[in-house]
Design a protein around this motif. Sequence first.
Motif, PDB file in Angstrom:
ATOM      1  N   GLU A   1       0.985  -1.109  -0.037  1.00 16.52           N
ATOM      2  CA  GLU A   1      -0.044  -0.102   0.018  1.00 16.52           C
ATOM      3  C   GLU A   1       0.858   1.289  -0.017  1.00 16.52           C
ATOM      4  O   GLU A   1       0.564   2.197  -0.717  1.00 16.52           O
ATOM      5  N   LEU A   2       2.027   1.167   0.838  1.00 18.92           N
ATOM      6  CA  LEU A   2       2.976   2.428   1.107  1.00 18.92           C
ATOM      7  C   LEU A   2       3.461   2.518  -0.461  1.00 18.92           C
ATOM      8  O   LEU A   2       3.659   3.682  -0.803  1.00 18.92           O
ATOM      9  N   MET A   3       3.968   1.755  -1.042  1.00 24.24           N
ATOM     10  CA  MET A   3       4.773   1.764  -2.276  1.00 24.24           C
ATOM     11  C   MET A   3       3.837   2.010  -3.437  1.00 24.24           C
ATOM     12  O   MET A   3       4.144   2.959  -4.282  1.00 24.24           O
ATOM     13  N   ASP A   4       2.388   1.839  -3.510  1.00 21.72           N
ATOM     14  CA  ASP A   4       1.441   2.415  -4.136  1.00 21.72           C
ATOM     15  C   ASP A   4       1.134   3.756  -4.052  1.00 21.72           C
ATOM     16  O   ASP A   4       1.136   4.635  -4.810  1.00 21.72           O
ATOM     17  N   PHE A   5       1.460   4.239  -2.729  1.00 20.85           N
ATOM     18  CA  PHE A   5       1.205   5.396  -2.181  1.00 20.85           C
ATOM     19  C   PHE A   5       2.141   6.529  -2.792  1.00 20.85           C
ATOM     20  O   PHE A   5       2.183   7.541  -3.098  1.00 20.85           O
ATOM     21  N   ILE A   6       3.568   6.098  -2.464  1.00 18.25           N
ATOM     22  CA  ILE A   6       4.681   6.673  -3.047  1.00 18.25           C
ATOM     23  C   ILE A   6       4.865   7.006  -4.264  1.00 18.25           C
ATOM     24  O   ILE A   6       5.068   7.949  -4.893  1.00 18.25           O
ATOM     25  N   GLY A   7       4.423   5.845  -5.059  1.00 19.67           N
ATOM     26  CA  GLY A   7       4.562   5.678  -6.454  1.00 19.67           C
ATOM     27  C   GLY A   7       5.917   4.641  -6.978  1.00 19.67           C
ATOM     28  O   GLY A   7       6.988   4.718  -6.251  1.00 19.67           O
ATOM     29  N   ASN A   8       5.667   3.595  -7.631  1.00 16.30           N
ATOM     30  CA  ASN A   8       6.417   2.617  -7.834  1.00 16.30           C
ATOM     31  C   ASN A   8       7.711   2.983  -8.497  1.00 16.30           C
ATOM     32  O   ASN A   8       8.954   2.538  -8.138  1.00 16.30           O
ATOM     33  N   ASP A   9       7.664   4.107  -9.141  1.00 10.63           N
ATOM     34  CA  ASP A   9       8.621   4.664  -9.950  1.00 10.63           C
ATOM     35  C   ASP A   9       9.615   5.477  -8.944  1.00 10.63           C
ATOM     36  O   ASP A   9      10.904   5.344  -8.964  1.00 10.63           O
ATOM     37  N   VAL A  10       8.898   5.975  -8.220  1.00 14.75           N
ATOM     38  CA  VAL A  10       9.792   6.993  -7.329  1.00 14.75           C
ATOM     39  C   VAL A  10      10.420   6.068  -6.281  1.00 14.75           C
ATOM     40  O   VAL A  10      11.880   6.192  -6.087  1.00 14.75           O
TER      41      VAL A  10
ATOM     42  N   GLY B   1      -1.461  -0.316  -9.307  1.00 15.89           N
ATOM     43  CA  GLY B   1      -0.364  -0.600  -8.863  1.00 15.89           C
ATOM     44  C   GLY B   1      -0.311  -2.025  -8.257  1.00 15.89           C
ATOM     45  O   GLY B   1      -0.753  -2.911  -9.359  1.00 15.89           O
ATOM     46  N   TYR B   2       0.025  -2.146  -7.004  1.00 18.68           N
ATOM     47  CA  TYR B   2      -0.080  -3.508  -6.600  1.00 18.68           C
ATOM     48  C   TYR B   2      -1.410  -3.861  -6.306  1.00 18.68           C
ATOM     49  O   TYR B   2      -2.116  -5.048  -6.297  1.00 18.68           O
ATOM     50  N   TYR B   3      -2.278  -2.733  -6.144  1.00 14.19           N
ATOM     51  CA  TYR B   3      -3.752  -2.659  -5.949  1.00 14.19           C
ATOM     52  C   TYR B   3      -4.431  -1.993  -7.028  1.00 14.19           C
ATOM     53  O   TYR B   3      -3.938  -1.133  -7.900  1.00 14.19           O
ATOM     54  N   ASP B   4      -5.698  -2.189  -7.281  1.00 13.50           N
ATOM     55  CA  ASP B   4      -6.535  -1.753  -8.504  1.00 13.50           C
ATOM     56  C   ASP B   4      -7.238  -0.512  -7.807  1.00 13.50           C
ATOM     57  O   ASP B   4      -8.062  -0.744  -6.700  1.00 13.50           O
ATOM     58  N   TYR B   5      -7.301   0.526  -8.129  1.00 16.19           N
ATOM     59  CA  TYR B   5      -7.762   1.879  -7.641  1.00 16.19           C
ATOM     60  C   TYR B   5      -8.907   2.313  -8.560  1.00 16.19           C
ATOM     61  O   TYR B   5      -9.382   3.462  -8.116  1.00 16.19           O
ATOM     62  N   SER B   6      -9.196   1.555  -9.447  1.00 15.45           N
ATOM     63  CA  SER B   6     -10.374   2.010 -10.271  1.00 15.45           C
ATOM     64  C   SER B   6     -11.701   1.762  -9.464  1.00 15.45           C
ATOM     65  O   SER B   6     -11.681   1.079  -8.565  1.00 15.45           O
ATOM     66  N   GLU B   7     -12.524   2.549  -9.661  1.00 24.65           N
ATOM     67  CA  GLU B   7     -13.885   2.715  -8.755  1.00 24.65           C
ATOM     68  C   GLU B   7     -14.563   1.375  -8.944  1.00 24.65           C
ATOM     69  O   GLU B   7     -14.768   0.610 -10.009  1.00 24.65           O
ATOM     70  N   GLY B   8     -14.906   0.785  -7.654  1.00 31.61           N
ATOM     71  CA  GLY B   8     -15.568  -0.400  -7.808  1.00 31.61           C
ATOM     72  C   GLY B   8     -14.880  -1.553  -7.786  1.00 31.61           C
ATOM     73  O   GLY B   8     -15.401  -2.740  -7.813  1.00 31.61           O
ATOM     74  N   ALA B   9     -13.539  -1.317  -7.820  1.00 30.08           N
ATOM     75  CA  ALA B   9     -12.404  -2.750  -7.986  1.00 30.08           C
ATOM     76  C   ALA B   9     -12.715  -3.401  -6.840  1.00 30.08           C
ATOM     77  O   ALA B   9     -12.555  -2.717  -5.585  1.00 30.08           O
ATOM     78  N   ILE B  10     -12.637  -4.668  -6.982  1.00 35.65           N
ATOM     79  CA  ILE B  10     -12.723  -5.598  -5.932  1.00 35.65           C
ATOM     80  C   ILE B  10     -11.365  -5.670  -5.280  1.00 35.65           C
ATOM     81  O   ILE B  10     -10.571  -6.345  -5.923  1.00 35.65           O
ATOM     82  N   GLN B  11     -11.158  -5.582  -3.926  1.00 29.99           N
ATOM     83  CA  GLN B  11      -9.815  -5.670  -3.339  1.00 29.99           C
ATOM     84  C   GLN B  11      -9.532  -7.042  -2.856  1.00 29.99           C
ATOM     85  O   GLN B  11     -10.592  -7.772  -2.438  1.00 29.99           O
ATOM     86  N   PRO B  12      -8.363  -7.638  -3.168  1.00 25.66           N
ATOM     87  CA  PRO B  12      -8.002  -8.926  -2.718  1.00 25.66           C
ATOM     88  C   PRO B  12      -8.123  -9.412  -1.225  1.00 25.66           C
ATOM     89  O   PRO B  12      -7.915  -8.202  -0.309  1.00 25.66           O
TER      90      PRO B  12
ATOM     91  N   ARG C   1      -1.089   4.575  -6.856  1.00 25.84           N
ATOM     92  CA  ARG C   1      -2.480   5.604  -6.688  1.00 25.84           C
ATOM     93  C   ARG C   1      -2.515   6.315  -8.041  1.00 25.84           C
ATOM     94  O   ARG C   1      -3.595   6.807  -8.365  1.00 25.84           O
ATOM     95  N   LYS C   2      -1.237   7.017  -8.155  1.00 26.56           N
ATOM     96  CA  LYS C   2      -1.301   8.053  -9.204  1.00 26.56           C
ATOM     97  C   LYS C   2      -1.474   7.687 -10.547  1.00 26.56           C
ATOM     98  O   LYS C   2      -2.003   8.643 -11.476  1.00 26.56           O
ATOM     99  N   SER C   3      -1.437   6.262 -10.997  1.00 22.45           N
ATOM    100  CA  SER C   3      -1.882   5.813 -12.242  1.00 22.45           C
ATOM    101  C   SER C   3      -2.962   4.960 -12.113  1.00 22.45           C
ATOM    102  O   SER C   3      -3.485   4.424 -13.154  1.00 22.45           O
ATOM    103  N   GLY C   4      -3.667   4.885 -11.144  1.00 21.10           N
ATOM    104  CA  GLY C   4      -4.925   4.166 -10.811  1.00 21.10           C
ATOM    105  C   GLY C   4      -4.655   2.663 -10.850  1.00 21.10           C
ATOM    106  O   GLY C   4      -5.746   2.008 -10.370  1.00 21.10           O
TER     107      GLY C   4
END
Length: 384
Positions: free
Chosen positions: A227-236, A276-287, A271-274
């Motif tokens: 979650e944190l890597m998705d928040f920071i950005g995997n590129d960064v 990452g390790y998780y899907d941030y699109s609307e209605g996406a089912i979280q694992p 998060r910034k690209s919608g």
Amino acid sequence: MKVGIIGSGTMGSGIAQVAATDGCGVKLFDTNNTALDKAKTSLEKILARLVEKGKINSEEKSRIQNNISYVNNLKDLSDSDLTIEAIVENLEIKKKVFSELETYVSDDCIIASNTSSLSIASIASALQKPERCIGIHFFNPAPLMALVEVIPAIQTSKEVLEKSVQTISDWKKTVAVAKDTPGFIVNRVARPFYGESLRIYEEGIADFATIDHSLKTLGGFRMGPFELMDFIGNDVNYTVTETVFAAFYFDPRYKPSFTQKRFSEAGYLGRKSGKGYYDYSEGAIQPTPKEDKELAQQIFDRVLIMLINEAADALFLNIASAKDIDNAMTKGVNYPKGLLAWADEKGIDWCVSKMDELYNEYHEDRYRCSPLLRKMKAENKIFF
Ligand code: NAI
């Protein structure tokens, strides 16, 4: 005190707010007028929100705003007692700005850099008086994060270090003094949180959700590593890891991960690209994480011991004091506990045997136990 801030982006404008709140006269400089306008507008919004929330009143808001002037000529910083640079992370550009700045300011003006990854010694070398140069490293967002790492270079004078520590403490920040080494404290000690979690995933031990769940529930971390890597950005996050790895002459302990590289290359930045390790699109089912207590404990223990080992090794190599190492992690990245205090709680015997277990399993240098932990075990000592 008169403070000059160079670069009015994310960090520069945050640092300006901190200094102005304390009552310093601040000049915020940028070569880009749009960036200056943006800094001014965003400060107005931030302060208006603080007034709405009742954290400050409107007089306080005006006082802070009046303490900051926005300038586009480096010469305007000539009367500064302290300057903090927060421009693009490029050594040559920083050196050029520093040597020009030095021609305008007085002899006792401190010239500091907010760099995250460059050596302070290399930046200081651009100055006629390198003893006035120091690293003053804020965390993002600067007004909210309590920690500031202060990094004297080998050239820095004792007076400049003392004055810098005093000033930052006056600004009501927690100071951690760190040696001028890659990643300073936080960006070095935090590496295993990501790296070991990625390794656990790559070995097929658990999926992202299970690893995150285990660190949050058993460790009390606010966010799991993925979650944190998705928040920071995997590129960064990947770039920081790669930079630290190279700066440590490719010590395998800091080795980046293919998984993160591929996520980054695929544009799954978080998060910034919608996605990452998780899907941030609307209605996406979280694992859903796997409910397996033994597995969760195994994951948590492995990440925690790698973090503790890194913190112990930082102390062993005199990167900072035990107190500053623990403060850095609790106040710079909101860890629930300081890692050295955590080691005491778990027991030094436990720490050594966990590291030896990993080393015996993998025979990789990555899993070498810090000599300090081993010595402390032999002498029956604790950190605090
Ligand atoms: P940013 O891109 O938001 O802002 C940089 C600003 O510097 C821009 O407004 C740009 O116009 C200005 N600038 C660039 N070259 C300039 C020059 N030659 N003279 C004057 N102004 C110039 O960057 P950010 O994120 O604020 O980072 C700045 C520094 O702080 C970097 O060294 C970075 O490594 C460090 N840092 C960044 C953190 C973060 O989370 N963003 C955290 C801690 C440190």
